[in-house]
Design a protein around this motif. Structure first.
Motif, PDB file in Angstrom:
ATOM      1  N   LEU B  84      69.001  71.452  48.645  1.00  9.31           N
ATOM      2  CA  LEU B  84      69.599  70.419  49.505  1.00  9.31           C
ATOM      3  C   LEU B  84      71.055  70.105  49.166  1.00  9.31           C
ATOM      4  O   LEU B  84      71.870  69.948  50.084  1.00  9.31           O
ATOM      5  N   PRO B  85      71.438  70.017  47.873  1.00 10.92           N
ATOM      6  CA  PRO B  85      72.842  69.688  47.587  1.00 10.92           C
ATOM      7  C   PRO B  85      73.825  70.738  48.119  1.00 10.92           C
ATOM      8  O   PRO B  85      75.006  70.462  48.261  1.00 10.92           O
ATOM      9  N   TYR B  86      73.323  71.941  48.418  1.00  6.07           N
ATOM     10  CA  TYR B  86      74.195  72.982  48.961  1.00  6.07           C
ATOM     11  C   TYR B  86      74.325  72.879  50.477  1.00  6.07           C
ATOM     12  O   TYR B  86      75.226  73.447  51.076  1.00  6.07           O
ATOM     13  N   LEU B  87      73.393  72.167  51.116  1.00  6.10           N
ATOM     14  CA  LEU B  87      73.355  72.131  52.587  1.00  6.10           C
ATOM     15  C   LEU B  87      74.421  71.173  53.108  1.00  6.10           C
ATOM     16  O   LEU B  87      74.524  70.035  52.651  1.00  6.10           O
ATOM     17  N   SER B  88      75.195  71.649  54.081  1.00  3.97           N
ATOM     18  CA  SER B  88      76.206  70.770  54.676  1.00  3.97           C
ATOM     19  C   SER B  88      75.500  69.681  55.483  1.00  3.97           C
ATOM     20  O   SER B  88      74.320  69.807  55.820  1.00  3.97           O
ATOM     21  N   ARG B  89      76.235  68.624  55.819  1.00  2.00           N
ATOM     22  CA  ARG B  89      75.645  67.498  56.564  1.00  2.00           C
ATOM     23  C   ARG B  89      75.028  67.958  57.879  1.00  2.00           C
ATOM     24  O   ARG B  89      74.022  67.425  58.319  1.00  2.00           O
ATOM     25  N   GLU B  90      75.659  68.939  58.506  1.00  2.00           N
ATOM     26  CA  GLU B  90      75.161  69.417  59.804  1.00  2.00           C
ATOM     27  C   GLU B  90      74.222  70.609  59.633  1.00  2.00           C
ATOM     28  O   GLU B  90      73.730  71.153  60.613  1.00  2.00           O
ATOM     29  N   GLY B  91      73.995  71.031  58.405  1.00  2.00           N
ATOM     30  CA  GLY B  91      73.226  72.243  58.150  1.00  2.00           C
ATOM     31  C   GLY B  91      71.772  72.142  58.603  1.00  2.00           C
ATOM     32  O   GLY B  91      71.210  71.053  58.700  1.00  2.00           O
ATOM     33  N   VAL B  92      71.175  73.295  58.856  1.00  2.00           N
ATOM     34  CA  VAL B  92      69.811  73.379  59.386  1.00  2.00           C
ATOM     35  C   VAL B  92      68.888  73.988  58.326  1.00  2.00           C
ATOM     36  O   VAL B  92      69.286  74.904  57.610  1.00  2.00           O
ATOM     37  N   ILE B  93      67.649  73.460  58.254  1.00  2.94           N
ATOM     38  CA  ILE B  93      66.623  74.068  57.407  1.00  2.94           C
ATOM     39  C   ILE B  93      65.565  74.694  58.299  1.00  2.94           C
ATOM     40  O   ILE B  93      65.017  74.024  59.180  1.00  2.94           O
ATOM     41  N   VAL B  94      65.296  75.968  58.092  1.00  5.38           N
ATOM     42  CA  VAL B  94      64.196  76.641  58.778  1.00  5.38           C
ATOM     43  C   VAL B  94      63.206  77.027  57.688  1.00  5.38           C
ATOM     44  O   VAL B  94      63.544  77.785  56.783  1.00  5.38           O
ATOM     45  N   THR B  95      61.981  76.482  57.759  1.00  3.45           N
ATOM     46  CA  THR B  95      61.078  76.679  56.620  1.00  3.45           C
ATOM     47  C   THR B  95      59.610  76.785  57.018  1.00  3.45           C
ATOM     48  O   THR B  95      59.195  76.254  58.051  1.00  3.45           O
ATOM     49  N   SER B  96      58.871  77.466  56.175  1.00  4.70           N
ATOM     50  CA  SER B  96      57.414  77.387  56.239  1.00  4.70           C
ATOM     51  C   SER B  96      57.009  75.984  55.793  1.00  4.70           C
ATOM     52  O   SER B  96      57.645  75.412  54.914  1.00  4.70           O
ATOM     53  N   ASN B  97      55.970  75.437  56.386  1.00  7.70           N
ATOM     54  CA  ASN B  97      55.529  74.113  55.930  1.00  7.70           C
ATOM     55  C   ASN B  97      54.260  74.193  55.095  1.00  7.70           C
ATOM     56  O   ASN B  97      53.618  73.199  54.812  1.00  7.70           O
ATOM     57  N   ARG B  98      53.900  75.416  54.683  1.00  8.13           N
ATOM     58  CA  ARG B  98      52.685  75.565  53.877  1.00  8.13           C
ATOM     59  C   ARG B  98      53.050  75.683  52.390  1.00  8.13           C
ATOM     60  O   ARG B  98      53.653  76.678  51.966  1.00  8.13           O
ATOM     61  N   PRO B  99      52.672  74.674  51.585  1.00  7.47           N
ATOM     62  CA  PRO B  99      53.027  74.727  50.166  1.00  7.47           C
ATOM     63  C   PRO B  99      52.382  75.923  49.468  1.00  7.47           C
ATOM     64  O   PRO B  99      51.254  76.303  49.779  1.00  7.47           O
ATOM     65  N   PHE B 100      53.120  76.511  48.544  1.00  6.82           N
ATOM     66  CA  PHE B 100      52.595  77.567  47.682  1.00  6.82           C
ATOM     67  C   PHE B 100      52.493  76.947  46.297  1.00  6.82           C
ATOM     68  O   PHE B 100      53.501  76.689  45.633  1.00  6.82           O
ATOM     69  N   ILE B 101      51.264  76.664  45.878  1.00 10.48           N
ATOM     70  CA  ILE B 101      51.071  75.877  44.650  1.00 10.48           C
ATOM     71  C   ILE B 101      50.604  76.786  43.521  1.00 10.48           C
ATOM     72  O   ILE B 101      49.452  77.198  43.482  1.00 10.48           O
ATOM     73  N   ASN B 102      51.522  77.157  42.634  1.00 12.62           N
ATOM     74  CA  ASN B 102      51.160  77.984  41.476  1.00 12.62           C
ATOM     75  C   ASN B 102      51.644  77.334  40.187  1.00 12.62           C
ATOM     76  O   ASN B 102      51.806  77.993  39.174  1.00 12.62           O
ATOM     77  N   ILE B 103      51.925  76.025  40.256  1.00  7.79           N
ATOM     78  CA  ILE B 103      52.363  75.276  39.070  1.00  7.79           C
ATOM     79  C   ILE B 103      51.537  73.993  38.992  1.00  7.79           C
ATOM     80  O   ILE B 103      51.104  73.467  40.032  1.00  7.79           O
ATOM     81  N   PRO B 104      51.312  73.484  37.782  1.00  5.11           N
ATOM     82  CA  PRO B 104      50.443  72.310  37.634  1.00  5.11           C
ATOM     83  C   PRO B 104      51.065  71.013  38.162  1.00  5.11           C
ATOM     84  O   PRO B 104      50.342  70.106  38.574  1.00  5.11           O
ATOM     85  N   ASP B 105      52.402  70.934  38.181  1.00  6.45           N
ATOM     86  CA  ASP B 105      53.039  69.666  38.557  1.00  6.45           C
ATOM     87  C   ASP B 105      53.674  69.709  39.942  1.00  6.45           C
ATOM     88  O   ASP B 105      54.693  69.066  40.197  1.00  6.45           O
ATOM     89  N   TYR B 106      53.072  70.482  40.843  1.00  7.47           N
ATOM     90  CA  TYR B 106      53.590  70.535  42.218  1.00  7.47           C
ATOM     91  C   TYR B 106      53.550  69.126  42.807  1.00  7.47           C
ATOM     92  O   TYR B 106      52.566  68.406  42.647  1.00  7.47           O
ATOM     93  N   PRO B 107      54.617  68.708  43.509  1.00  2.61           N
ATOM     94  CA  PRO B 107      54.644  67.333  44.033  1.00  2.61           C
ATOM     95  C   PRO B 107      53.524  67.063  45.035  1.00  2.61           C
ATOM     96  O   PRO B 107      52.948  67.988  45.598  1.00  2.61           O
ATOM     97  N   ASP B 108      53.264  65.797  45.257  1.00  3.21           N
ATOM     98  CA  ASP B 108      52.302  65.373  46.266  1.00  3.21           C
ATOM     99  C   ASP B 108      52.716  65.969  47.618  1.00  3.21           C
ATOM    100  O   ASP B 108      53.855  65.781  48.069  1.00  3.21           O
ATOM    101  N   THR B 109      51.813  66.699  48.241  1.00  2.68           N
ATOM    102  CA  THR B 109      52.211  67.469  49.428  1.00  2.68           C
ATOM    103  C   THR B 109      52.568  66.570  50.614  1.00  2.68           C
ATOM    104  O   THR B 109      53.435  66.916  51.414  1.00  2.68           O
ATOM    105  N   GLU B 110      51.913  65.404  50.713  1.00  6.22           N
ATOM    106  CA  GLU B 110      52.247  64.511  51.836  1.00  6.22           C
ATOM    107  C   GLU B 110      53.631  63.896  51.653  1.00  6.22           C
ATOM    108  O   GLU B 110      54.414  63.794  52.608  1.00  6.22           O
ATOM    109  N   ALA B 111      53.925  63.516  50.426  1.00  3.35           N
ATOM    110  CA  ALA B 111      55.255  62.946  50.147  1.00  3.35           C
ATOM    111  C   ALA B 111      56.337  63.997  50.375  1.00  3.35           C
ATOM    112  O   ALA B 111      57.417  63.700  50.905  1.00  3.35           O
ATOM    113  N   LEU B 112      56.014  65.233  49.990  1.00  2.76           N
ATOM    114  CA  LEU B 112      56.956  66.345  50.180  1.00  2.76           C
ATOM    115  C   LEU B 112      57.222  66.558  51.671  1.00  2.76           C
ATOM    116  O   LEU B 112      58.373  66.684  52.109  1.00  2.76           O
TER     117      LEU B 112
END
Lengths: 531, 188
Positions: B84-112
């Motif tokens: 996010l700090p690299y994204l310009s104010r007008e910048g666009v995010i195109v993303t998968s919305n399916r979390p890939f959880i392979n770490i124990p401390d993955y954030p809460d998916t709803e909050a994410l």
């Protein structure tokens, strides 16, 4: 012809087109792709260019020096810490001098993306008193190769070509030319015998060549002064140039440096015309220190030592932009819901089963220490295993375990991979065998050099023979198959060998699942193709 | 015109194939290009990213400055947020919305998901499901490229289709057709 090339690939193609006859290397990020490119090059196949992996950087450096002795052009490639391994041969190659052109390529890793330190190889070039090239982009990396070989042959000295991760692993279009022929074999008639009497004479000759090296840098097409009216004079080395141009466009009063020794006259003139000098260099403050010495204590020199740029880590457009008064735009704030995602051992990897057994032993013997080494299995230091006490340099697992055992530590265990063992572990094992030091050595053999992408392992199928040849007692040499179902058995063998007051070697052997999958795909393809 | 793109995800998800295809299209279109990747240890289940810079003018830095990124293309929602700090104010995010959880401390998916949804210009989809529906379960990265196609602007969706055909040519017509189906899946 234009083609998209990684910095590493531009180096490789540049060397081939410069009439290379052999590349000598041990894999190491970010340098690995240079040798791999040559291994897959049709031109290299046609010309039968030597490109097989070496056992370590020292054997690579010495073999390349031998090819140069015979009159042909040779390239040695390594990551920066490989320079430590080959330093003896490297420094002395400047004393012997060369015959065929010899280029030593060191790929530095500022920010330690895949390394244990961020040492700057330019120190080695200065130490050995030889010319250094430092390309700023992929095109220069290609173009420099021919110049580097030519300078090496003109001066009869090796030259160092230093790149950094961001160039090695960044792609851009490169205009490439024709391949020139290789050298014919013309063995040197000079004596390369560094007995003191001869070495003194040769060292004096190396010192006499220093003005020629400075002159070559002062007139180099890769060094140029982009003169503008500005109070700040900027010296930008290697890829540091790109970040200055990104921030200032064509407005900076900028001395671009891509060939060393430093052109002192230009630097003095730039200093005389400026109120201060900013040194932008990736890695350690090598040039900044030199320029402070050149201009005297009163002249204001800015850089990593002054704090105008960060003391550690790779340069970025942001740190350089701030240093030249053009800070980056404000983007979005950092996210709140974010966790680190460190690399991990692949699911199904044999190293996992080795650690599955080791964590049981550590549970049973809280005083046990496991000394690790360099490879994928270093990840055994991280959760869920947290099994390692150390990881320092190639081969240090066995020797550190030995030293700790000498001090009285029990159980003292070493974990080392197959390729790392032949790189620098065998000699340490011989020390331990000669004293029958009570250590348990685990050679986790996945039949490849896994971490760098599955290159050949020099000791393939020879590990038992090597250990027995070094004098291992066969009763304490075991080969096991690291599979989840075998973890209890492996733990039992480790337990038994810990009880033995002498050297034990356990070789868990199962192919890396990445190379196994690749081999299966290749076999299937061969089957499908009509005969 | 310039387009600075961060491609990101988890090692093994196929972001470098996306980079290769955009790179092929850009080269054919005569654009300047720089693409920085990270190789080595991070391949193994860790976060991976690539800085891809396209421009009609010469490009100097291999890296995108903070606040300068026009487009984040991410195979994984948390990985999109990492940059996010690299994204310009007008910048666009195109993303998968399916979390890939392979770490124990993955954030809460709803909050994410809530944090992602609160950003101004986000396009998201379950790309793995879309790839399955398009009959190419391994083509999630091509679905994502299809979603990003109209935001790339400096190369057209048609140029990207041609690049897919070029890049996959040696794998045969069936593979090329399956990847083109995945590419089109998001825009049907």
């Amino acid at each position: 012809m234009k083609q998209l090339l990684l910095g590493d690939e531009a180096v490789a193609l540049g060397a081939l087109h410069a009439g290379l006859s052999g590349v000598y290397a041990y894999p190491g990020t970010p340098s690995t792709e240079i040798t791999e490119f040559i291994q897959h090059s049709p031109l290299a196949k046609e010309r039968r260019i030597h490109s097989r992996w070496c056992t370590n950087e020292k054997t690579a450096m010495e073999a390349a020096l031998g090819m140069s002795y015979a009159g042909k052009r040779a390239l040695v490639c390594m990551k920066h810490v490989g320079m430590n391994v080959c330093a003896d041969a490297f420094v002395n190659s400047a004393i012997t001098g060369v015959n065929g052109g010899l280029v030593v390529l060191a790929a530095d890793d500022p920010s330690m993306h895949s390394s244990q330190n961020e040492q700057d190889s330019r120190f080695y070039g200065k130490f050995a008193l030889i010319p250094i090239f430092e390309p700023s982009n992929q095109q220069e990396a290609y173009d420099m190769m021919a110049q580097a070989f030519d300078l090496s042959e003109a001066l009869k000295e090796p030259v160092l070509l230093r790149i950094v991760t961001r160039l090695a692993h960044s792609r851009a279009a490169v205009e490439t030319g024709e391949a020139r022929p290789e050298n014919a074999m013309t063995p040197s008639t000079d004596q390369w015998v560094l007995l003191p009497g001869i070495a003194r004479r040769k060292y004096a000759a190396l010192l006499e060549k220093q003005p020629l090296m400075e002159q070559a840098a002062a007139t180099s097409a890769f060094n140029r002064w982009e003169r503008n009216d500005a109070r700040l004079g900027i010296i930008a080395c290697g890829i540091g140039y790109n970040y200055v141009k990104e921030a200032l466009g064509d407005t900076g009063n900028l001395l671009k440096i891509s060939q060393y020794p430093l052109p002192a006259a230009d630097i003095r003139r730039l200093a005389a015309e400026s109120e201060a000098i900013l040194v932008v260099e990736d890695g350690q403050p090598v040039v900044e220190q030199d320029i402070k010495a050149l201009l005297g204590a009163d002249y204001p020199v800015k850089g990593r030592l002054s704090g105008d740029l960060p003391r550690t880590g790779e340069l970025t457009p942001d740190t350089v932009g701030a240093a030249v008064g053009r800070p980056s735009a404000a983007g979005h704030a950092a996210a709140h819901h974010l966790a680190g995602r460190p690399p991990q051992l692949c699911q199904g990897c044999g190293h996992r089963d080795v650690y599955g057994a080791l964590v049981r032993i550590i549970d049973e013997y809280p005083e046990a220490r496991v000394f690790g080494d360099i490879g994928c299995y270093t990840l055994g230091a991280l959760p869920p295993f947290k099994a390692l006490a150390s990881c320092v340099d190639m081969g240090a697992s066995i020797t550190m375990a030995k030293g700790a055992a000498d001090a009285g530590l029990r159980p003292s265990i070493a974990v080392i991979g197959d390729s790392t063992f032949t790189h620098s572990g065998m000699t340490g094992l011989l020390d331990a065998i000669n004293e029958n030091t009570p250590i348990t050595v685990i050679i986790s053999d996945n039949l490849t050099t896994g971490m760098t992408g599955g290159q050949d392992s020099a000791g393939l199928n020879k590990y038992e023979a090597i250990c027995l040849g070094l004098g291992m007692d066969p009763a304490h040499l075991h080969v096991v198959t690291p599979l989840p179902k075998n973890i209890p058995d492996i733990a039992r063998i480790i337990r038994d060998e810990i009880a033995y007051e002498g050297v034990s070697v356990i070789i868990p052997r199962r192919e890396c699942i990445q190379t196994a999958a690749r081999h299966a795909r290749a076999a299937k393809k061969t089957q499908e193709e009509p005969a | 015109m310039k387009k600075d793109i961060i491609l990101c995800g988890v090692g093994g998800q196929g972001i470098l194939s996306i980079a290769t295809i955009i790179g092929e299209a850009a080269t054919k279109a005569g654009l300047q290009l720089k693409q920085a990747e990270v190789h080595g240890m991070s391949q193994r289940g860790g976060d991976v990213q690539s800085n891809l810079r396209l421009s009609h003018d010469p490009i100097y830095s291999d890296l995108i400055p903070l606040g300068g990124c026009d487009l984040i293309i991410s195979m994984e929602p948390m990985e999109a947020l990492r940059y996010l700090p690299y994204l310009s104010r007008e910048g666009v995010i195109v993303t998968s919305n399916r979390p890939f959880i392979n770490i124990p401390d993955y954030p809460d998916t709803e909050a994410l998901a809530a944090e992602l949804n609160a950003l101004p210009h986000v396009v998201q989809l379950d790309i793995e499901q879309a790839a399955r529906e398009a009959g190419n379960p391994r083509g999630a990265n091509m679905v994502l490229l299809g979603m990003a196609a109209k935001y790339l602007e400096i190369v057209s969706p048609e140029q990207l289709r041609t690049a897919i055909a070029t890049v996959f040519a040696r794998k045969g017509e069936a593979v090329t057709a399956a990847n083109l189906r995945a590419f089109d899946a998001a825009n049907r």
